[in-house]
Scaffold this motif. Structure first.
Motif: not given
Length: 249
Positions: A189-194
């Motif tokens: 989820f955190l990486l999907s923001k990048v």
């Protein structure tokens, strides 16, 4: 078939397996109940934007039981037995009985698959019951297609844990990473923001098989296909490593 039955018997003999069953059967229901309670006023008022996720959120976050199952199935083979038992490892005995390492892994993966499916069915029953108990007539409709996606997600997650543990020969790393990722901090989820590439990570793609989220990236079929490809690649690598490894080391 005898190897498969033997692996089922070994799994049920593990003390830690009952913790996996307990968590798998009831953690999703507890999470769904808490979410339903928090959303109840908005749902009754008809202003909730998360109604389609209520209940299913428990099945998304409550997969720790099958993660433990997948890890235990492999890590238990590499534990050193007591001195009274000779100080050896179960894996030595297992490969003496089943000489083909591929056959051994397939039998063990089959046992994990069957138990994961059954455990998810129990989790669905407890989750649906808890959601209806709190929300009553306001509970969302549980569609068979989405519930089937949840069963696939649980099964694939258990097999991913299984494959990773074959590579590590130790349950600590897979348990720490997978349980943290599915319950506390979702790295995907955190990486999907990048980057949108994060949506192709197995856990993130798998969620799309049954969750109706505003940021859904895949169709249920595509999400299932992505996580299946990850699983297939991992299993091939795990088999190659396992066949070349000195299991006694």
């Amino acid at each position: 078939m005898r190897a498969f039955n033997a692996e089922l018997s070994k799994l049920f003999s593990l003390p830690g397996i009952w913790l996996a069953f307990l968590i798998g059967a009831f953690a999703p229901a507890v999470i769904a109940a808490l979410d339903s309670t928090a959303q109840k006023e908005e749902i009754i008022a008809g202003v909730s934007t998360r109604l389609p996720e209520v209940g299913y959120i428990g099945l998304a976050l409550g997969v720790q039981g099958v993660i433990i199952l997948g890890v235990l199935a492999v890590s238990s083979e590499f534990l050193t037995e007591s001195s009274e038992s000779g100080g050896g490892k179960q894996i030595t005995t297992s490969l003496t009985v089943v000489s083909s390492r591929l056959h051994f892994l397939l039998a063990k993966a089959g046992a994990v698959t069957v138990i994961s499916i059954l455990l998810c069915i129990v989790a669905i029953m407890t989750t649906v019951s808890a959601t209806h108990l709190i929300l009553g007539e306001y509970a969302p409709a549980f569609e068979w297609s989405r519930l089937t996606g949840a069963v696939c997600y649980w099964t694939f997650t258990a097999l991913l844990a299984f494959g990773i543990t074959v590579l590590t020969k130790n349950g600590i790393i897979p348990l720490a990473v997978l349980i943290t990722n599915t319950s506390f901090v979702s790295f995907s989820f955190l990486l999907s923001k990048v980057s949108t590439l994060a949506f192709y990570l197995p856990d993130r793609a798998g969620i799309d098989m049954f969750m109706s989220m505003s940021d859904s990236f895949h169709t249920p079929f595509t999400g299932g296909l992505v996580i299946f490809v990850w699983l297939a690649v991992l299993f091939v690598v795990a088999v190659m490593v396992f066949r070349r490894r000195d299991v006694a080391s």
